[in-house]
Scaffold this motif. Sequence first.
Motif, PDB file in Angstrom:
ATOM      1  N   LYS A  64      51.355 -26.654 -38.239  1.00  0.00           N
ATOM      2  CA  LYS A  64      50.712 -27.715 -39.024  1.00  0.00           C
ATOM      3  C   LYS A  64      50.005 -28.716 -38.120  1.00  0.00           C
ATOM      4  N   ILE A  65      50.621 -29.055 -36.991  1.00  0.00           N
ATOM      5  CA  ILE A  65      49.999 -29.979 -36.044  1.00  0.00           C
ATOM      6  C   ILE A  65      48.703 -29.383 -35.504  1.00  0.00           C
ATOM      7  N   ASP A  66      48.741 -28.095 -35.150  1.00  0.00           N
ATOM      8  CA  ASP A  66      47.537 -27.436 -34.639  1.00  0.00           C
ATOM      9  C   ASP A  66      46.429 -27.411 -35.685  1.00  0.00           C
ATOM     10  N   GLU A  67      46.802 -27.141 -36.953  1.00  0.00           N
ATOM     11  CA  GLU A  67      45.802 -27.136 -38.026  1.00  0.00           C
ATOM     12  C   GLU A  67      45.188 -28.518 -38.216  1.00  0.00           C
ATOM     13  N   CYS A  68      46.027 -29.550 -38.184  1.00  0.00           N
ATOM     14  CA  CYS A  68      45.521 -30.921 -38.315  1.00  0.00           C
ATOM     15  C   CYS A  68      44.612 -31.274 -37.147  1.00  0.00           C
ATOM     16  N   GLN A  69      45.006 -30.872 -35.956  1.00  0.00           N
ATOM     17  CA  GLN A  69      44.178 -31.147 -34.784  1.00  0.00           C
ATOM     18  C   GLN A  69      42.823 -30.456 -34.909  1.00  0.00           C
ATOM     19  N   GLN A  70      42.825 -29.236 -35.429  1.00  0.00           N
ATOM     20  CA  GLN A  70      41.570 -28.517 -35.618  1.00  0.00           C
ATOM     21  C   GLN A  70      40.694 -29.233 -36.644  1.00  0.00           C
ATOM     22  N   ARG A  71      41.317 -29.709 -37.739  1.00  0.00           N
ATOM     23  CA  ARG A  71      40.545 -30.441 -38.753  1.00  0.00           C
ATOM     24  C   ARG A  71      39.985 -31.735 -38.186  1.00  0.00           C
ATOM     25  N   ILE A  72      40.758 -32.414 -37.331  1.00  0.00           N
ATOM     26  CA  ILE A  72      40.281 -33.640 -36.694  1.00  0.00           C
ATOM     27  C   ILE A  72      39.084 -33.326 -35.804  1.00  0.00           C
ATOM     28  N   ASN A  73      39.183 -32.264 -35.018  1.00  0.00           N
ATOM     29  CA  ASN A  73      38.071 -31.879 -34.135  1.00  0.00           C
ATOM     30  C   ASN A  73      36.837 -31.496 -34.947  1.00  0.00           C
ATOM     31  N   ASP A  74      37.046 -30.777 -36.054  1.00  0.00           N
ATOM     32  CA  ASP A  74      35.913 -30.419 -36.912  1.00  0.00           C
ATOM     33  C   ASP A  74      35.257 -31.664 -37.502  1.00  0.00           C
TER      34      ASP A  74
END
Length: 107
Positions: A64-74
């Motif tokens: 979940k943290i990795d997914e959130c980080q990816q959404r933040i980067n996007d």
Amino acid sequence: MGETATTIGVSGLISYCDDLVRVLKNKKDIDNVVQCTDNVKLLQSSCDRDFCEVQNSLAGYQKKIDECQQRINDAKSEVVNDAELDSLQKEYEEEVNRESSLHRELR
């Protein structure tokens, strides 16, 4: 000197074995040892299950943290910075002014 240390070690070991034999002769003591062993096995099994659950939870949270980080980067890549926004605003205002002047010329 080496022989003395060996003799003391062997006599200590024999004394320890004698004490152990006396303890294990008592049926109640044997039952207590067996019960303790069973309890240790149950505790180990419970700890292993808890460890696996915690490990799975941590893996889920990391995902979940990795997914959130990816959404933040996007989201960061889609956001226009202030300087670029100011530049686009000025360009827009120039185009509006040019359009206004062309409308006035056409009249």
